[in-house]
Enzyme design. Structure first.
Site, PDB file in Angstrom:
ATOM      1  N   CYS A   6      33.970  38.210  42.599  1.00 44.31           N
ATOM      2  CA  CYS A   6      34.557  39.544  42.402  1.00 44.31           C
ATOM      3  C   CYS A   6      35.454  39.501  41.173  1.00 44.31           C
ATOM      4  CB  CYS A   6      35.413  39.950  43.603  1.00 44.31           C
ATOM      5  SG  CYS A   6      34.445  40.214  45.061  1.00 44.31           S
ATOM      6  N   ALA A  40      30.533  41.200  41.448  1.00 47.02           N
ATOM      7  CA  ALA A  40      31.048  42.573  41.494  1.00 47.02           C
ATOM      8  C   ALA A  40      31.946  42.763  40.282  1.00 47.02           C
ATOM      9  CB  ALA A  40      31.829  42.806  42.782  1.00 47.02           C
ATOM     10  N   GLU A 124      43.679  26.826  44.894  1.00 44.48           N
ATOM     11  CA  GLU A 124      44.119  25.835  43.896  1.00 44.48           C
ATOM     12  C   GLU A 124      44.384  26.473  42.532  1.00 44.48           C
ATOM     13  OE1 GLU A 124      44.542  22.094  44.135  1.00 44.48           O
ATOM     14  OE2 GLU A 124      45.645  22.946  42.457  1.00 44.48           O
ATOM     15  N   VAL A 127      47.952  28.187  40.980  1.00 44.10           N
ATOM     16  CA  VAL A 127      49.133  27.532  40.405  1.00 44.10           C
ATOM     17  C   VAL A 127      48.714  26.570  39.293  1.00 44.10           C
ATOM     18  CG1 VAL A 127      51.126  26.040  40.864  1.00 44.10           C
ATOM     19  CG2 VAL A 127      50.377  27.668  42.598  1.00 44.10           C
ATOM     20  N   GLY A 129      46.925  26.754  36.564  1.00 44.07           N
ATOM     21  CA  GLY A 129      45.572  26.774  36.000  1.00 44.07           C
ATOM     22  C   GLY A 129      44.707  25.620  36.467  1.00 44.07           C
ATOM     23  N   GLY A 182      43.667  35.739  26.642  1.00 44.59           N
ATOM     24  CA  GLY A 182      43.449  35.873  28.089  1.00 44.59           C
ATOM     25  C   GLY A 182      44.425  35.057  28.920  1.00 44.59           C
ATOM     26  N   ASP A 196      55.654  35.713  37.406  1.00 44.86           N
ATOM     27  CA  ASP A 196      54.444  34.908  37.626  1.00 44.86           C
ATOM     28  C   ASP A 196      54.829  33.465  38.016  1.00 44.86           C
ATOM     29  OD1 ASP A 196      51.423  34.423  37.114  1.00 44.86           O
ATOM     30  OD2 ASP A 196      52.406  32.919  35.859  1.00 44.86           O
ATOM     31  N   LYS A 200      54.181  31.295  41.622  1.00 40.90           N
ATOM     32  CA  LYS A 200      53.622  29.941  41.724  1.00 40.90           C
ATOM     33  C   LYS A 200      54.613  28.985  42.385  1.00 40.90           C
ATOM     34  CE  LYS A 200      50.878  30.794  37.572  1.00 40.90           C
ATOM     35  NZ  LYS A 200      50.947  30.815  36.099  1.00 40.90           N
ATOM     36  N   GLY A 297      43.765  30.127  30.985  1.00 43.45           N
ATOM     37  CA  GLY A 297      42.578  30.105  30.130  1.00 43.45           C
ATOM     38  C   GLY A 297      41.312  30.107  30.958  1.00 43.45           C
TER      39      GLY A 297
HETATM   40  N1  HSE Z   1      49.573  34.438  33.047  1.00 42.98           N
HETATM   41  C1  HSE Z   1      49.446  33.152  33.616  1.00 42.98           C
HETATM   42  C2  HSE Z   1      50.052  32.132  32.666  1.00 42.98           C
HETATM   43  C3  HSE Z   1      47.996  32.848  33.860  1.00 42.98           C
HETATM   44  O1  HSE Z   1      50.257  32.459  31.494  1.00 42.98           O
HETATM   45  O2  HSE Z   1      50.354  31.029  33.079  1.00 42.98           O
HETATM   46  C4  HSE Z   1      47.769  31.612  34.683  1.00 42.98           C
HETATM   47  O3  HSE Z   1      48.282  31.750  35.975  1.00 42.98           O
END
Ligand code: HSE
Length: 431
Positions: A6, A40, A124, A127, A129, A182, A196, A200, A297
């Site tokens: 999704c 989706a 996983e 947190v 990446g 991104g 953010d 985490k 990323g």
């Molecule tokens: N926006 C977040 C960051 C993406 O820059 O760490 C990864 O969780």
């Protein structure tokens, strides 16, 4: 194993590509083939060749598709994502998600529903990446009593701080690039204000200490107000400024805080730059450990999503009551040790006081600190920087409870010889 993805944005696109490119290696690990049976999305992703994979614009089509075994939720946000995940669980499907906001805010409810239905919700990728830090804490450190953890857990913020420090670029310019790559959240204030990172940190603290998720009690302070002057003074004192999430267990409670932090420049974590993340975890048996890798990323995050898909595949036939618990500790053994308010947290402090260049100013500053039992570790005042009769006095204190520093700052700001607000940045030695 039939997977439904999704959301085909940065992480969704990466997940599709990694599952396709590494299909053979993944099947050798999982013990069976893993196929993307449906996607989706409302927007195609130019970086994905989806070929004949069925695509729907309606995520609930996918969640209600009886063919799908695992729903991979990569749409982000709290509302539709929550509905989607709860529906997937209700339909008896396992869920893999990269959605830290969803887990940090609604995880307790989601995990309870998942337990009722005997399905796995794996997170996983939520947190740091691509760093498998959840698996490391939940499984690799299961023998330890975790004392503290501290991490650079927002790639966008670290990218901004690094580019500003190394290349003198402006905040806005770097943020724009992070969005193009991104890395940034849909609302980039989540990155720069520490929300953010707090999502985490909330997750990490729960699996480290065995406490319910309590995002509403996390303290957050962003990086937007940091100045080049403080970055340079910190360097002169032998420190780097990083946006750090800190979770520490004390007798009184648990510290849960995200804020700019001075770290000694010779610590490995002080040298984590760009979009890279790093998490230090200190356990009573293992001592300090460090986990490092790309924090955001397309494919780094996909790496974590796909690892979860493989884990779920391997666990399909296992007894739901004997799987690794969502929050590392058995749900009926979670602790109610309280989260401390920031005023009760303990740290060392960097203070920058803009003072009139008069005899006796330093003595007044020292008196205010000593009256409150605050010990000065180092102090710096540069004559060459006197401007308009004002001189910056920079000092670093020993560790002290935040309430005392608040009182000291209020008293300092009342002095006739102190102009402007006192700048305060927390300091962590991480040793
Ligand atoms: N926006 C977040 C960051 C993406 O820059 O760490 C990864 O969780």
């Amino acid at each position: 194993m039939k997977v439904g993805i999704c959301g085909l944005g940065t992480v969704g696109g990466g997940t599709f590509n990694v599952l396709k490119r590494n299909a053979e290696e993944i099947a050798r690990r999982a013990g069976r083939g893993i196929e993307v049976a449906q996607i989706a999305t409302r927007h195609p992703n130019s970086k994905c060749d989806t070929g004949s994979t069925p695509i729907t614009a309606d995520i609930f089509d996918l969640v209600n598709n009886p063919e799908i075994d695992i729903v991979v939720e990569l749409i982000g946000g709290y509302t539709v994502a929550k509905e989607l995940v709860l529906k997937a669980i209700e339909n008896g499907k396992h869920v893999v998600t990269a959605n830290k906001a969803l887990i940090a805010v609604h995880g307790n409810e989601i995990f309870a529903k998942a337990r009722e239905k005997g399905v796995i919700v794996a997170f996983e990728a939520s947190v740091a990446g691509g760093i498998p830090v959840i698996k490391a804490i939940r499984e690799g450190l299961a023998g330890n009593r975790i004392n503290w953890l501290a991490g650079i857990i927002n790639g966008t913020g670290n990218f901004i701080l690094t580019e500003m420090r190394e290349k003198g670029r402006t905040f806005e310019d770097v943020l724009k690039e992070a969005q193009e790559l991104g890395y940034a959240e849909a609302d980039p204030t989540f990155d720069v204000e520490g929300i953010d990172a707090a999502h985490k940190l909330t997750i990490l603290a729960s699996i480290a200490f065995g406490i319910p998720l309590q995002f509403d009690k996390a303290y957050t302070e962003g990086i937007a107000r940091l100045t080049t002057a403080d970055v340079n003074y910190a360097e002169a004192l032998g420190y780097r400024i990083k946006h750090l999430g800190v979770a520490r267990r004390t007798e009184a409670g648990i510290e849960l805080r995200v804020h700019p932090t001075l770290i000694p420049a010779d610590r490995l974590i002080a040298n984590v730059n760009g979009v890279m993340n790093a998490v230090m975890v200190n356990g009573d048996a293992v001592g300090s450990t460090l986990y490092y890798g790309a924090g955001a990323g397309m494919e780094p995050t996909a790496s974590a999503v796909v690892a979860d898909v493989v884990d779920v595949t391997r666990a399909l036939t296992t007894d739901p009551n004997n799987r690794v618990p969502h929050l590392a500790f058995q749900p009926d053994s979670l602790s109610d040790h309280p989260i401390l308010p920031i005023t009760a947290c303990e740290s060392a402090y960097y203070l920058r006081i803009q003072a009139k260049d008069h005899p006796g100013v330093l003595a007044q500053v020292a008196t205010i600190l000593s009256e409150r039992g605050i010990n000065i570790e180092s102090i710096m005042q540069k004559e060459a920087e006197v401007q308009d009769g004002l001189v910056p006095v920079i000092l670093v204190t020993h560790r002290v409870v935040e309430q005392r520093i608040d009182d000291a700052i209020a008293a300092l700001e009342r002095l006739d010889d102190v102009v402007d607000k006192v700048v305060r940045i927390r300091v962590e030695q991480l040793n």
